[in-house]
Design a protein around this motif. Sequence first.
Motif, PDB file in Angstrom:
ATOM      1  N   SER A 267     -16.850  -1.603   5.273  1.00 42.57           N
ATOM      2  CA  SER A 267     -16.073  -2.830   5.434  1.00 42.57           C
ATOM      3  C   SER A 267     -15.025  -2.968   4.335  1.00 42.57           C
ATOM      4  CB  SER A 267     -17.003  -4.049   5.422  1.00 42.57           C
ATOM      5  OG  SER A 267     -17.742  -4.103   4.219  1.00 42.57           O
ATOM      6  N   VAL A 268     -15.395  -2.619   3.107  1.00 40.06           N
ATOM      7  CA  VAL A 268     -14.460  -2.711   1.988  1.00 40.06           C
ATOM      8  C   VAL A 268     -13.471  -1.548   2.022  1.00 40.06           C
ATOM      9  CG1 VAL A 268     -14.259  -2.848  -0.516  1.00 40.06           C
ATOM     10  CG2 VAL A 268     -16.195  -3.908   0.622  1.00 40.06           C
ATOM     11  N   VAL A 269     -13.934  -0.365   2.419  1.00 42.42           N
ATOM     12  CA  VAL A 269     -13.046   0.795   2.550  1.00 42.42           C
ATOM     13  C   VAL A 269     -11.938   0.494   3.559  1.00 42.42           C
ATOM     14  CG1 VAL A 269     -12.905   3.178   3.358  1.00 42.42           C
ATOM     15  CG2 VAL A 269     -14.785   2.484   1.866  1.00 42.42           C
ATOM     16  N   PHE A 270     -12.329  -0.045   4.721  1.00 43.32           N
ATOM     17  CA  PHE A 270     -11.334  -0.386   5.748  1.00 43.32           C
ATOM     18  C   PHE A 270     -10.433  -1.517   5.277  1.00 43.32           C
ATOM     19  CE2 PHE A 270      -9.933  -2.855   9.435  1.00 43.32           C
ATOM     20  CZ  PHE A 270      -9.304  -1.865  10.172  1.00 43.32           C
ATOM     21  N   PHE A 271     -11.002  -2.480   4.575  1.00 41.92           N
ATOM     22  CA  PHE A 271     -10.222  -3.606   4.070  1.00 41.92           C
ATOM     23  C   PHE A 271      -9.087  -3.151   3.167  1.00 41.92           C
ATOM     24  CE2 PHE A 271     -10.042  -6.020  -0.004  1.00 41.92           C
ATOM     25  CZ  PHE A 271      -9.139  -6.988   0.396  1.00 41.92           C
ATOM     26  N   THR A 272      -9.398  -2.314   2.167  1.00 41.59           N
ATOM     27  CA  THR A 272      -8.367  -1.890   1.228  1.00 41.59           C
ATOM     28  C   THR A 272      -7.324  -0.991   1.894  1.00 41.59           C
ATOM     29  OG1 THR A 272      -9.821  -0.092   0.509  1.00 41.59           O
ATOM     30  CG2 THR A 272      -9.843  -2.104  -0.794  1.00 41.59           C
TER      31      THR A 272
ATOM     32  N   CYS B 273      -1.356  -6.651  -5.775  1.00 38.93           N
ATOM     33  CA  CYS B 273      -1.653  -6.627  -7.218  1.00 38.93           C
ATOM     34  C   CYS B 273      -2.996  -7.289  -7.509  1.00 38.93           C
ATOM     35  CB  CYS B 273      -0.548  -7.340  -7.995  1.00 38.93           C
ATOM     36  SG  CYS B 273       0.980  -6.390  -8.166  1.00 38.93           S
ATOM     37  N   ALA B 274      -3.261  -8.419  -6.850  1.00 38.01           N
ATOM     38  CA  ALA B 274      -4.530  -9.110  -7.059  1.00 38.01           C
ATOM     39  C   ALA B 274      -5.697  -8.245  -6.593  1.00 38.01           C
ATOM     40  CB  ALA B 274      -4.528 -10.445  -6.320  1.00 38.01           C
ATOM     41  N   THR B 275      -5.516  -7.561  -5.473  1.00 37.72           N
ATOM     42  CA  THR B 275      -6.562  -6.668  -4.986  1.00 37.72           C
ATOM     43  C   THR B 275      -6.828  -5.554  -5.992  1.00 37.72           C
ATOM     44  OG1 THR B 275      -5.887  -7.089  -2.689  1.00 37.72           O
ATOM     45  CG2 THR B 275      -7.289  -5.177  -3.087  1.00 37.72           C
ATOM     46  N   GLY B 276      -5.761  -4.955  -6.502  1.00 34.88           N
ATOM     47  CA  GLY B 276      -5.916  -3.895  -7.485  1.00 34.88           C
ATOM     48  C   GLY B 276      -6.585  -4.372  -8.755  1.00 34.88           C
ATOM     49  N   MET B 277      -6.273  -5.602  -9.168  1.00 34.72           N
ATOM     50  CA  MET B 277      -6.841  -6.140 -10.404  1.00 34.72           C
ATOM     51  C   MET B 277      -8.317  -6.482 -10.260  1.00 34.72           C
ATOM     52  SD  MET B 277      -4.865  -5.955 -12.915  1.00 34.72           S
ATOM     53  CE  MET B 277      -5.929  -6.905 -14.007  1.00 34.72           C
ATOM     54  N   ILE B 278      -8.783  -6.695  -9.037  1.00 32.76           N
ATOM     55  CA  ILE B 278     -10.223  -6.905  -8.842  1.00 32.76           C
ATOM     56  C   ILE B 278     -10.992  -5.732  -9.429  1.00 32.76           C
ATOM     57  CG2 ILE B 278     -12.065  -7.042  -7.113  1.00 32.76           C
ATOM     58  CD1 ILE B 278     -10.112  -8.489  -5.288  1.00 32.76           C
ATOM     59  N   TYR B 279     -10.462  -4.529  -9.227  1.00 31.49           N
ATOM     60  CA  TYR B 279     -11.137  -3.318  -9.680  1.00 31.49           C
ATOM     61  C   TYR B 279     -10.687  -2.909 -11.084  1.00 31.49           C
ATOM     62  CZ  TYR B 279     -12.077  -3.378  -4.726  1.00 31.49           C
ATOM     63  OH  TYR B 279     -12.459  -3.778  -3.475  1.00 31.49           O
ATOM     64  N   ALA B 280      -9.405  -3.057 -11.371  1.00 34.03           N
ATOM     65  CA  ALA B 280      -8.901  -2.655 -12.687  1.00 34.03           C
ATOM     66  C   ALA B 280      -9.465  -3.518 -13.812  1.00 34.03           C
ATOM     67  CB  ALA B 280      -7.376  -2.723 -12.701  1.00 34.03           C
TER      68      ALA B 280
ATOM     69  N   LEU C  74      -4.156  -0.111 -10.853  1.00 34.97           N
ATOM     70  CA  LEU C  74      -3.212  -1.072 -10.274  1.00 34.97           C
ATOM     71  C   LEU C  74      -1.983  -0.388  -9.678  1.00 34.97           C
ATOM     72  CD1 LEU C  74      -2.267  -3.899  -9.634  1.00 34.97           C
ATOM     73  CD2 LEU C  74      -1.453  -4.114 -12.000  1.00 34.97           C
ATOM     74  N   PRO C  75      -1.311   0.536 -10.400  1.00 29.55           N
ATOM     75  CA  PRO C  75      -0.170   1.223  -9.782  1.00 29.55           C
ATOM     76  C   PRO C  75      -0.557   1.977  -8.511  1.00 29.55           C
ATOM     77  CG  PRO C  75      -0.145   1.561 -12.147  1.00 29.55           C
ATOM     78  CD  PRO C  75      -1.455   0.921 -11.827  1.00 29.55           C
ATOM     79  N   ALA C  76      -1.787   2.500  -8.467  1.00 29.56           N
ATOM     80  CA  ALA C  76      -2.222   3.229  -7.272  1.00 29.56           C
ATOM     81  C   ALA C  76      -2.211   2.321  -6.052  1.00 29.56           C
ATOM     82  CB  ALA C  76      -3.623   3.807  -7.485  1.00 29.56           C
ATOM     83  N   TYR C  77      -2.691   1.094  -6.208  1.00 29.23           N
ATOM     84  CA  TYR C  77      -2.693   0.159  -5.081  1.00 29.23           C
ATOM     85  C   TYR C  77      -1.279  -0.132  -4.602  1.00 29.23           C
ATOM     86  CZ  TYR C  77      -7.632  -0.971  -4.703  1.00 29.23           C
ATOM     87  OH  TYR C  77      -8.980  -0.896  -4.449  1.00 29.23           O
ATOM     88  N   LEU C  78      -0.350  -0.305  -5.529  1.00 30.10           N
ATOM     89  CA  LEU C  78       1.040  -0.579  -5.155  1.00 30.10           C
ATOM     90  C   LEU C  78       1.700   0.647  -4.524  1.00 30.10           C
ATOM     91  CD1 LEU C  78       2.096  -2.619  -8.311  1.00 30.10           C
ATOM     92  CD2 LEU C  78       1.794  -3.502  -5.986  1.00 30.10           C
ATOM     93  N   ILE C  79       1.457   1.818  -5.108  1.00 29.23           N
ATOM     94  CA  ILE C  79       2.059   3.050  -4.587  1.00 29.23           C
ATOM     95  C   ILE C  79       1.526   3.368  -3.200  1.00 29.23           C
ATOM     96  CG2 ILE C  79       2.190   5.549  -4.909  1.00 29.23           C
ATOM     97  CD1 ILE C  79       2.212   5.012  -7.942  1.00 29.23           C
ATOM     98  N   PHE C  80       0.217   3.265  -3.008  1.00 25.76           N
ATOM     99  CA  PHE C  80      -0.371   3.586  -1.702  1.00 25.76           C
ATOM    100  C   PHE C  80       0.035   2.570  -0.642  1.00 25.76           C
ATOM    101  CE2 PHE C  80      -4.065   5.818  -4.038  1.00 25.76           C
ATOM    102  CZ  PHE C  80      -3.305   6.971  -4.143  1.00 25.76           C
ATOM    103  N   SER C  81       0.194   1.312  -1.040  1.00 29.26           N
ATOM    104  CA  SER C  81       0.656   0.298  -0.094  1.00 29.26           C
ATOM    105  C   SER C  81       2.086   0.592   0.349  1.00 29.26           C
ATOM    106  CB  SER C  81       0.580  -1.088  -0.738  1.00 29.26           C
ATOM    107  OG  SER C  81       1.015  -2.085   0.162  1.00 29.26           O
ATOM    108  N   GLY C  82       2.948   0.912  -0.624  1.00 23.00           N
ATOM    109  CA  GLY C  82       4.321   1.272  -0.278  1.00 23.00           C
ATOM    110  C   GLY C  82       4.396   2.546   0.538  1.00 23.00           C
ATOM    111  N   MET C  83       3.538   3.502   0.224  1.00 21.49           N
ATOM    112  CA  MET C  83       3.522   4.775   0.945  1.00 21.49           C
ATOM    113  C   MET C  83       3.121   4.587   2.404  1.00 21.49           C
ATOM    114  SD  MET C  83       1.078   8.096   0.214  1.00 21.49           S
ATOM    115  CE  MET C  83      -0.383   7.238   0.848  1.00 21.49           C
ATOM    116  N   THR C  84       1.971   3.965   2.638  1.00 23.10           N
ATOM    117  CA  THR C  84       1.509   3.787   4.015  1.00 23.10           C
ATOM    118  C   THR C  84       2.422   2.838   4.784  1.00 23.10           C
ATOM    119  OG1 THR C  84      -0.031   2.089   3.187  1.00 23.10           O
ATOM    120  CG2 THR C  84      -0.909   4.303   3.521  1.00 23.10           C
TER     121      THR C  84
END
Length: 312
Positions: free
Chosen positions: A6-11, A127-134, A148-158
Amino acid sequence: MHPAFSVVFFTTATGAGYGLLALLGVLGGLGFIQPDFWLGLAGMALALGLIAAGLLSSTGHLGRPERAWRAFSQWRSSWLSREGVASVATFIPAGLFGIGWVLLGSTGGWVAVAGLLAAVGAVVTVCATGMIYASLKPIAQWHSRYTLPAYLIFSGMTGSVLLNALLQGFAVGSTAMLAGALLATLAGWAWKLATWRYNDRLEIPTTANTATGLAGGTVRSIEWPHTEENYLLKEMGFRIARKHSAKLRRITQALAFAAPALLLAIAFALSWPFTAGVSVLATLLQFAGMLVERWLFFAEAKHTVTLYYGRE
């Protein structure tokens, strides 16, 4: 950490959805993508649909999903709460942008403002999602400058690969958009490799000795605190074999990065509708690959609470 689907699909889903929404808000609102009812409807439905599906999926990991609304009240101290507030708030400018760009066929003016606000809201939510883990200091693999940059980069990529497939499907694709999707995929690949390299070389300073404050000798657990597996071990004591981790990393690279990059590169030499078909295939493969990548993101993380159970 336990990689709950559920969390894997969410992110994965929300990252792609917010990435697509941000690009539509900026490029559509400023007139770089001309208004078209069916294109706009498909794009907004895809972006908001992915976001909504991801947010609903995340409630499946809660012990009491019916109490999820209470998380919104802790926005002063909780990144999870801030993510919830930002995600809901983003729907307001996104809705206004959809009305202006899709239904009214307008760009510029208040439509551009709404689009830019939707894009800002999407970035803030990611950013908030990434900071939950960072922000989690007990998990060294997440508490780093790479998360945090990974979340932004992957969001922009997909999001860019999705947008390229969408534009190609409506025969309004451009070389610039295709090149942007390819470059974003290569950037995501490079960042993922750098993250793995960092995590593999990471030396976690916390041990049973430092946790107990006993400096002399080697502290070890005589017996477990519990006679059977409990919540802590189930959620935070997940272990994955090194050989399985290496295999899943290769699958991630093949599906999320290498195959989409190759397909997007091939698309430059093709004409429509073959370009559209190749672009859609690249999107599907990348989404599948990112599900594997997110699964590994959780599975390879080690929580220091496992020291309490005699695990180094």
